[in-house]
Design a protein around this motif. Structure first.
Motif, PDB file in Angstrom:
ATOM      1  N   UNK A  63       1.354   0.000 -22.240  1.00  7.85           N
ATOM      2  CA  UNK A  63       2.180  -0.023 -21.033  1.00  7.85           C
ATOM      3  C   UNK A  63       2.420  -1.441 -20.510  1.00  7.85           C
ATOM      4  N   UNK A  64       1.819  -2.427 -21.139  1.00  7.42           N
ATOM      5  CA  UNK A  64       1.999  -3.805 -20.680  1.00  7.42           C
ATOM      6  C   UNK A  64       3.472  -4.188 -20.685  1.00  7.42           C
ATOM      7  N   UNK A  65       3.891  -4.827 -19.604  1.00  4.97           N
ATOM      8  CA  UNK A  65       5.284  -5.240 -19.488  1.00  4.97           C
ATOM      9  C   UNK A  65       6.200  -4.160 -18.942  1.00  4.97           C
ATOM     10  N   UNK A  66       5.704  -2.931 -18.873  1.00  8.05           N
ATOM     11  CA  UNK A  66       6.519  -1.823 -18.363  1.00  8.05           C
ATOM     12  C   UNK A  66       5.967  -1.247 -17.064  1.00  8.05           C
ATOM     13  N   UNK A  67       4.645  -1.214 -16.950  1.00  5.84           N
ATOM     14  CA  UNK A  67       4.007  -0.630 -15.775  1.00  5.84           C
ATOM     15  C   UNK A  67       3.387  -1.742 -14.930  1.00  5.84           C
ATOM     16  N   UNK A  68       3.399  -1.538 -13.639  1.00  7.66           N
ATOM     17  CA  UNK A  68       2.758  -2.474 -12.720  1.00  7.66           C
ATOM     18  C   UNK A  68       1.936  -1.689 -11.713  1.00  7.66           C
ATOM     19  N   UNK A  69       0.678  -2.079 -11.610  1.00  7.55           N
ATOM     20  CA  UNK A  69      -0.208  -1.415 -10.647  1.00  7.55           C
ATOM     21  C   UNK A  69      -0.489  -2.351  -9.483  1.00  7.55           C
ATOM     22  N   UNK A  70      -0.499  -1.778  -8.298  1.00  6.95           N
ATOM     23  CA  UNK A  70      -0.925  -2.516  -7.118  1.00  6.95           C
ATOM     24  C   UNK A  70      -1.901  -1.651  -6.329  1.00  6.95           C
ATOM     25  N   UNK A  71      -2.755  -2.313  -5.590  1.00  2.91           N
ATOM     26  CA  UNK A  71      -3.748  -1.592  -4.812  1.00  2.91           C
ATOM     27  C   UNK A  71      -3.945  -2.224  -3.448  1.00  2.91           C
ATOM     28  N   UNK A  72      -4.216  -1.396  -2.485  1.00  2.00           N
ATOM     29  CA  UNK A  72      -4.510  -1.873  -1.137  1.00  2.00           C
ATOM     30  C   UNK A  72      -5.879  -1.346  -0.766  1.00  2.00           C
ATOM     31  N   UNK A  73      -6.874  -2.239  -0.748  1.00  2.03           N
ATOM     32  CA  UNK A  73      -8.252  -1.821  -0.531  1.00  2.03           C
ATOM     33  C   UNK A  73      -8.608  -1.712   0.951  1.00  2.03           C
ATOM     34  N   UNK A  74      -7.662  -1.979   1.809  1.00  5.40           N
ATOM     35  CA  UNK A  74      -7.841  -1.716   3.239  1.00  5.40           C
ATOM     36  C   UNK A  74      -7.343  -0.299   3.545  1.00  5.40           C
ATOM     37  N   UNK A  75      -6.173   0.009   3.041  1.00  3.56           N
ATOM     38  CA  UNK A  75      -5.619   1.352   3.231  1.00  3.56           C
ATOM     39  C   UNK A  75      -6.098   2.338   2.166  1.00  3.56           C
ATOM     40  N   UNK A  76      -6.771   1.815   1.132  1.00 10.72           N
ATOM     41  CA  UNK A  76      -7.265   2.658   0.037  1.00 10.72           C
ATOM     42  C   UNK A  76      -6.127   3.450  -0.601  1.00 10.72           C
ATOM     43  N   UNK A  77      -5.130   2.729  -1.010  1.00 13.08           N
ATOM     44  CA  UNK A  77      -3.993   3.315  -1.703  1.00 13.08           C
ATOM     45  C   UNK A  77      -3.736   2.541  -2.992  1.00 13.08           C
ATOM     46  N   UNK A  78      -3.087   3.202  -3.921  1.00 15.44           N
ATOM     47  CA  UNK A  78      -2.745   2.571  -5.188  1.00 15.44           C
ATOM     48  C   UNK A  78      -1.366   3.047  -5.610  1.00 15.44           C
ATOM     49  N   UNK A  79      -0.629   2.141  -6.192  1.00 17.89           N
ATOM     50  CA  UNK A  79       0.730   2.427  -6.647  1.00 17.89           C
ATOM     51  C   UNK A  79       0.816   2.084  -8.128  1.00 17.89           C
ATOM     52  N   UNK A  80       1.507   2.922  -8.870  1.00 15.56           N
ATOM     53  CA  UNK A  80       1.799   2.619 -10.265  1.00 15.56           C
ATOM     54  C   UNK A  80       3.315   2.685 -10.442  1.00 15.56           C
ATOM     55  N   UNK A  81       3.916   1.533 -10.625  1.00 14.14           N
ATOM     56  CA  UNK A  81       5.346   1.454 -10.875  1.00 14.14           C
ATOM     57  C   UNK A  81       5.562   1.525 -12.378  1.00 14.14           C
ATOM     58  N   UNK A  82       6.304   2.528 -12.816  1.00 12.35           N
ATOM     59  CA  UNK A  82       6.511   2.743 -14.239  1.00 12.35           C
ATOM     60  C   UNK A  82       7.983   2.577 -14.564  1.00 12.35           C
ATOM     61  N   UNK A  83       8.272   1.603 -15.412  1.00 13.00           N
ATOM     62  CA  UNK A  83       9.647   1.335 -15.839  1.00 13.00           C
ATOM     63  C   UNK A  83       9.782   1.535 -17.339  1.00 13.00           C
TER      64      UNK A  83
END
Length: 118
Positions: A63-83
Motif C-alpha cells: 500500500x506504500x504510495x497509495x495509502x496514508x494514515x494519520x492519527x490524533x492521540x488527543x482525540x484518539x482517532x485515526x484516518x486511513x486515506x486510500x487512493x
C-alpha cells in the motif's frame, strides 16, 4: 472498556479512493500506537499501516504510495486515506489501538468492509 468504531467502508471502482475513520470511546485511555489491519476472504489478518504517538508511521509494502494514515492521540482517532484502490485491496478493515502502560493491551474495532470492483 475501550470501544473502537470504524466507518467509511463501501464499494468503490478500481482506481478510486476511500477514507476510513476510527474513533475511540469508553474508558480513559492513552494509546501508544494505532493501526489499520485488513483481512481478505480466506486470508489472515495483515497490517496495513500503523502510527505511533511519536508520529512514526509504517506501511505494508503493498500500500506504500497509495495509502496514508494519520492519527490524533488527543482525540484518539485515526484516518486511513486510500487512493488508487485495487481489487486486491478488498477486505474487512480493522482499527487497532495499543496501550503499553501499565500493561500491554490491544483493542480492536469490529471492522468495515471495503470492496473494490466494478
Amino acid at each position: 472498556q475501550v470501544q473502537l468504531a470504524e466507518s467509511g467502508g463501501g464499494l468503490v471502482q478500481p482506481g478510486g479512493s476511500l477514507t476510513l475513520s476510527c474513533v475511540a470511546s469508553g474508558s480513559i485511555f492513552l494509546f501508544d500506537a494505532m493501526g489499520w489491519y485488513r483481512q481478505a476472504p480466506g486470508k489472515e489478518r495483515e497490517l496495513v499501516a500503523a502510527i505511533r504517538r511519536t508520529g512514526y508511521t509504517n506501511y505494508a509494502e503493498s500500500v506504500k504510495g497509495r495509502f496514508t494514515m494519520s492519527g490524533n492521540f488527543v482525540r484518539n482517532t485515526a484516518i486511513l486515506q486510500m487512493n488508487s484502490l485495487k481489487p486486491e485491496d478488498t477486505a474487512v478493515y480493522f482499527c487497532n489501538a495499543v496501550v503499553t502502560s501499565p500493561t500491554v493491551m490491544t483493542h480492536w474495532g469490529k471492522g468495515t468492509l471495503v470492496t473494490v470492483g466494478s
